[in-house]
Design a protein around this motif. Structure first.
Motif, PDB file in Angstrom:
ATOM      1  N   SER A 185       1.869  12.314   3.830  1.00  0.00           N
ATOM      2  CA  SER A 185       3.111  11.573   3.575  1.00  0.00           C
ATOM      3  C   SER A 185       4.273  12.184   4.357  1.00  0.00           C
ATOM      4  CB  SER A 185       3.442  11.581   2.086  1.00  0.00           C
ATOM      5  OG  SER A 185       4.672  10.915   1.858  1.00  0.00           O
ATOM      6  N   ASN A 193       9.181  11.759   0.535  1.00  0.00           N
ATOM      7  CA  ASN A 193       8.966  11.745  -0.913  1.00  0.00           C
ATOM      8  C   ASN A 193       9.211  10.318  -1.388  1.00  0.00           C
ATOM      9  OD1 ASN A 193       8.610  14.566  -0.985  1.00  0.00           O
ATOM     10  ND2 ASN A 193      10.823  14.894  -1.157  1.00  0.00           N
ATOM     11  N   GLY A 194       8.203   9.714  -1.998  1.00  0.00           N
ATOM     12  CA  GLY A 194       8.375   8.332  -2.410  1.00  0.00           C
ATOM     13  C   GLY A 194       7.116   7.738  -2.994  1.00  0.00           C
ATOM     14  N   THR A 195       6.860   6.471  -2.637  1.00  0.00           N
ATOM     15  CA  THR A 195       5.751   5.722  -3.218  1.00  0.00           C
ATOM     16  C   THR A 195       5.016   4.946  -2.136  1.00  0.00           C
ATOM     17  OG1 THR A 195       7.041   5.421  -5.240  1.00  0.00           O
ATOM     18  CG2 THR A 195       5.116   4.005  -4.964  1.00  0.00           C
ATOM     19  N   SER A 228      10.684   5.484   0.475  1.00  0.00           N
ATOM     20  CA  SER A 228      11.139   6.799   0.037  1.00  0.00           C
ATOM     21  C   SER A 228      12.005   6.674  -1.211  1.00  0.00           C
ATOM     22  CB  SER A 228      11.928   7.489   1.154  1.00  0.00           C
ATOM     23  OG  SER A 228      13.236   6.955   1.246  1.00  0.00           O
ATOM     24  N   ASP A 229      12.208   7.792  -1.877  1.00  0.00           N
ATOM     25  CA  ASP A 229      13.062   7.786  -3.070  1.00  0.00           C
ATOM     26  C   ASP A 229      14.491   7.392  -2.725  1.00  0.00           C
ATOM     27  OD1 ASP A 229      10.923   8.614  -4.578  1.00  0.00           O
ATOM     28  OD2 ASP A 229      11.408  10.753  -4.430  1.00  0.00           O
ATOM     29  N   LYS A 237       2.528   7.709  -6.293  1.00  0.00           N
ATOM     30  CA  LYS A 237       3.709   8.526  -5.982  1.00  0.00           C
ATOM     31  C   LYS A 237       3.267   9.690  -5.093  1.00  0.00           C
ATOM     32  CE  LYS A 237       7.393   8.700  -7.564  1.00  0.00           C
ATOM     33  NZ  LYS A 237       8.717   8.266  -7.020  1.00  0.00           N
ATOM     34  N   SER A 253       4.549  13.059  -2.281  1.00  0.00           N
ATOM     35  CA  SER A 253       5.558  13.977  -1.760  1.00  0.00           C
ATOM     36  C   SER A 253       5.200  14.330  -0.331  1.00  0.00           C
ATOM     37  CB  SER A 253       5.617  15.254  -2.612  1.00  0.00           C
ATOM     38  OG  SER A 253       5.966  14.949  -3.949  1.00  0.00           O
ATOM     39  N   VAL A 254       6.157  14.876   0.401  1.00  0.00           N
ATOM     40  CA  VAL A 254       5.905  15.266   1.785  1.00  0.00           C
ATOM     41  C   VAL A 254       4.693  16.193   1.851  1.00  0.00           C
ATOM     42  CG1 VAL A 254       6.809  16.530   3.770  1.00  0.00           C
ATOM     43  CG2 VAL A 254       8.313  15.010   2.485  1.00  0.00           C
ATOM     44  N   ASP A 282       1.519  15.295   1.111  1.00  0.00           N
ATOM     45  CA  ASP A 282       0.367  14.807   0.344  1.00  0.00           C
ATOM     46  C   ASP A 282      -0.571  14.011   1.252  1.00  0.00           C
ATOM     47  OD1 ASP A 282       1.412  15.960  -1.874  1.00  0.00           O
ATOM     48  OD2 ASP A 282       2.054  14.101  -2.846  1.00  0.00           O
ATOM     49  N   SER A 302       3.859  17.695   8.470  1.00  0.00           N
ATOM     50  CA  SER A 302       5.020  18.014   7.626  1.00  0.00           C
ATOM     51  C   SER A 302       6.163  18.690   8.368  1.00  0.00           C
ATOM     52  CB  SER A 302       4.591  18.877   6.428  1.00  0.00           C
ATOM     53  OG  SER A 302       3.587  18.213   5.674  1.00  0.00           O
TER      54      SER A 302
END
Length: 640
Positions: A533, A536-538, A553-554, A584, A586-587, A589, A632
């Motif tokens: 990812s 950070n998001g979905t 992202s969030d 869900k 995060s960076v 994942d 990342s």
């Protein structure tokens, strides 16, 4: 947006159900195999609300929708009386056979696009050397000059080897066998032998003298033939002997065949094309520039300009100059001029802003936003651009205006290409094209509709997620708008989802990404087969074939990770998703694993665009300045 109505509009504009041989979809676009692409109303489709763009690739008619393409596809299929036929490969191959010209343009584009950075870099170095010598800052007798000249000339002299690798990759054959073919025909022994003027034979057959350094066509034909020989030998050879037998037989067949027949024929054909265009510009006065300059934008629209790339490279390598590059530049400047004229004439704020911004990008050599988003939309400005480029091209042709190096975009960044003896005529030609295109646009005018209609069109072109907003009740929309006005926009940092080399989107061999129709960002040429990812998001969507992942992202940035070009055709083979829609993340994942080697063996480019699709919420993209990244690591920031 009403997907049912959009699907009906698309069905009608592609020529009706009777014109559809097959339709599928990938993450962002509907992919049609039409019985006759000419029956589709491409221009109207491009201007249809909900359609982000239209492109034809390898004979396949593609309608770019964005993230809501599954809904539109389902509605489209529901409006058809016959099955859409889920398979793709056989139909696409059949369609390519029916459209050899489209297949040829796709082949040339696929071969030359990856090598342009090497040619561009070498060409820029040659231009810098010439400028330093002209200004007296460097002697053409010193060792520094010789070393720099070798750097600039290297990519052109050994062009057959570079082309062999790219051609083999495009054809799905062994790139290193292709390189070995190029190296063999450039070997000093062969070069010396063919340069003596003495009679040369191989196995009793005459070998015709030819110069292969800097040549283009001979190696294209040779590697194309080698791909058939390699596959045929591989098919009949036992697995334990393939490593030895396949390359040995391929080289023993193709290299002599190239020297005896293919090479001389290719050299003759290449020289004929180069000499033909040179004769046209040297002997027809203003008419060559009038015709070619005035139609170059049409060539770009149809993709036919790719067929001229070998001619440009061949001219530069053999003659030291080229006439076609200035024609491409004058066409781009004319498109910029027309968009500028639209901005000056328009009385609608949204139109003025859009036209001015696309005019600026066109001046920098990226004309598609101006051409498709403004000039063709209003028709008369596009005609004005054709006239302006024709007049400017005619002036330049009259004075035999040339480009002396290959390097940079065909706009202001490409000015070093025309610096030389005819540079002043190039500058005058560019000014003429801009003035004529802008002036005619201003005088002729255009119908732009109401401010509301323009605003809707602009938002539709820039916003892939408008359908989700329009499905929400009006009261909720108003509350959301009020909240958005109070909230401060946030920058979005995007971290690399893949380990590999960072590339510009313009280097991606797909117009939807290269022309930033889908969004902005960068691409990565992967060296590993993992996708993590970037935010950070979905995860909000995952293609059935696994080749494309959509995230939000969030902070609200909508992201698309598209693994490879046309990899939807693999139907999920070599892809292993590790998440599903709604997960869900995060960076860092893990989202996906893919077999990079097998995908490339199957003939697909694994370059992966990583883009922000809702760029209307952001001002610009700022690179982190990295050329190689690991998972990342920050690659760019979307500035709010």
């Amino acid at each position: 947006m009403d997907q049912q109505q959009l699907s009906k509009d698309i069905l009608k504009l592609v020529g009706g159900e009777e014109n559809i041989d097959q339709v599928t979809h990938c993450m962002t676009r509907l992919r049609f195999n039409l019985n006759d692409n000419n029956k589709a109303d491409k221009k109207t489709l491009q201007n249809t609300p909900g359609v982000m763009g239209v492109t034809i690739n390898g004979g396949q008619f593609q309608v770019i929708i964005g993230n809501d393409v599954p809904k539109v596809y389902n509605a489209l299929v529901g409006n058809m009386s016959k099955s859409p036929d889920g398979g793709t490969t056989k139909s696409e191959v059949a369609k390519e056979k029916k459209n050899p010209l489209s297949a040829l343009f796709d082949f040339i584009s696929g071969v030359f696009t990856p090598i342009l950075p090497a040619i561009t870099g070498a060409g820029m170095i040659k231009g810098i050397i010439a400028l330093l010598v002209t200004l007296g800052w460097m002697s053409d007798k010193g060792s520094s000059y010789q070393i720099l000249s070798a750097i600039g000339d290297g990519a052109f002299y050994f062009l057959p080897i570079i082309l062999a690798i790219s051609t083999a990759r495009k054809l799905g054959s062994n790139m290193f066998i292709g390189a070995a073919i190029g190296a063999a025909i450039l070997h000093p022994t062969i070069t010396t032998l063919l340069g003596t003027g003495d009679k040369v034979t191989f196995a009793g057959l005459p070998v015709i003298a030819a110069t292969y350094a800097s040549s283009v066509i001979p190696i294209l034909i040779a590697v194309w033939l080698a791909s058939y020989v390699e596959k045929a030998v591989d098919k009949i050879t036992h697995a334990s002997l393939k490593l030895i037998v396949v390359p040995t037989v391929t080289l023993l067949v193709i290299v002599p065949l190239t020297l005896i027949a293919v090479g001389p024929l290719g050299v003759i054909l290449g020289n004929a094309l180069t000499d033909g265009f040179s004769w046209l510009f040297d002997n027809t006065g203003l008419f060559a520039g009038l015709i070619i300059g005035g139609t170059f934008s049409l060539l770009i629209i149809t993709g036919m300009h790719y067929a001229l790339v070998p001619v440009m490279i061949g001219s530069m390598a053999t003659l030291g100059y080229d006439y076609l590059i200035p024609m491409m530049m004058v066409a781009n400047f004319a498109q910029a001029g027309s968009a500028l004229g639209v901005s000056l004439r328009s009385k609608v704020k949204q139109t003025k802003s859009l036209a001015m911004s696309t005019s600026i990008t066109a001046f920098m050599g990226i004309t598609e936003p101006a051409m498709y988003g403004v000039n063709m939309r209003y028709k008369k400005p596009f005609i004005a651009a054709l006239i302006g480029s024709g007049v400017g091209g005619a002036f330049m042709s009259l004075f035999h205006t040339k480009a002396y190096v290959m390097g940079g975009l065909a706009g202001i960044p490409g000015i070093p290409m025309i610096l030389g003896g005819t540079a002043v005529y190039a500058f005058i030609g560019f000014v003429i094209a801009i003035a004529v295109a802008a002036g005619l646009t201003y005088i002729l005018g255009f119908e732009e509709g109401s401010a509301a209609a323009v605003e809707t069109a602009v938002k539709t072109a820039q916003t892939p997620q408008t359908t989700q907003v329009q499905q929400v009740p009006a009261a909720q929309v108003n509350k959301a708008n009020e909240a958005n006005e109070e909230a401060k926009p946030q920058d979005q940092e995007v971290f690399s989802p893949i380990t590999g080399e960072v590339k510009l989107l313009s280097e991606v061999n797909d117009p939807a990404f290269a022309e930033e129709i889908m969004g902005k960002g960068f691409a990565i040429q992967p060296t590993e087969g993992r996708v993590v990812s970037p935010i950070n998001g979905t995860v909000f969507s995952l293609s059935k074939s696994g080749h494309a992942i959509g995230l939000v992202s969030d902070a609200g940035a909508e992201m698309l990770i598209h693994i490879g070009i046309d990899t939807v055709k693999l139907k999920g083979q070599f892809f292993s998703p590790k998440v599903q829609a709604g997960t869900k993340v995060s960076v860092g994942d893990l989202l996906m694993e893919f077999d990079r080697v097998e995908i490339e063996k199957a003939g697909y480019d694994t370059i992966t665009p990583v883009i922000v699709t809702n760029m209307y919420q952001y001002d610009s993209i700022k690179s982190a300045g990295k050329t190689n990244v690991k998972e990342s690591e920050l690659i760019y920031t979307a500035k709010a």
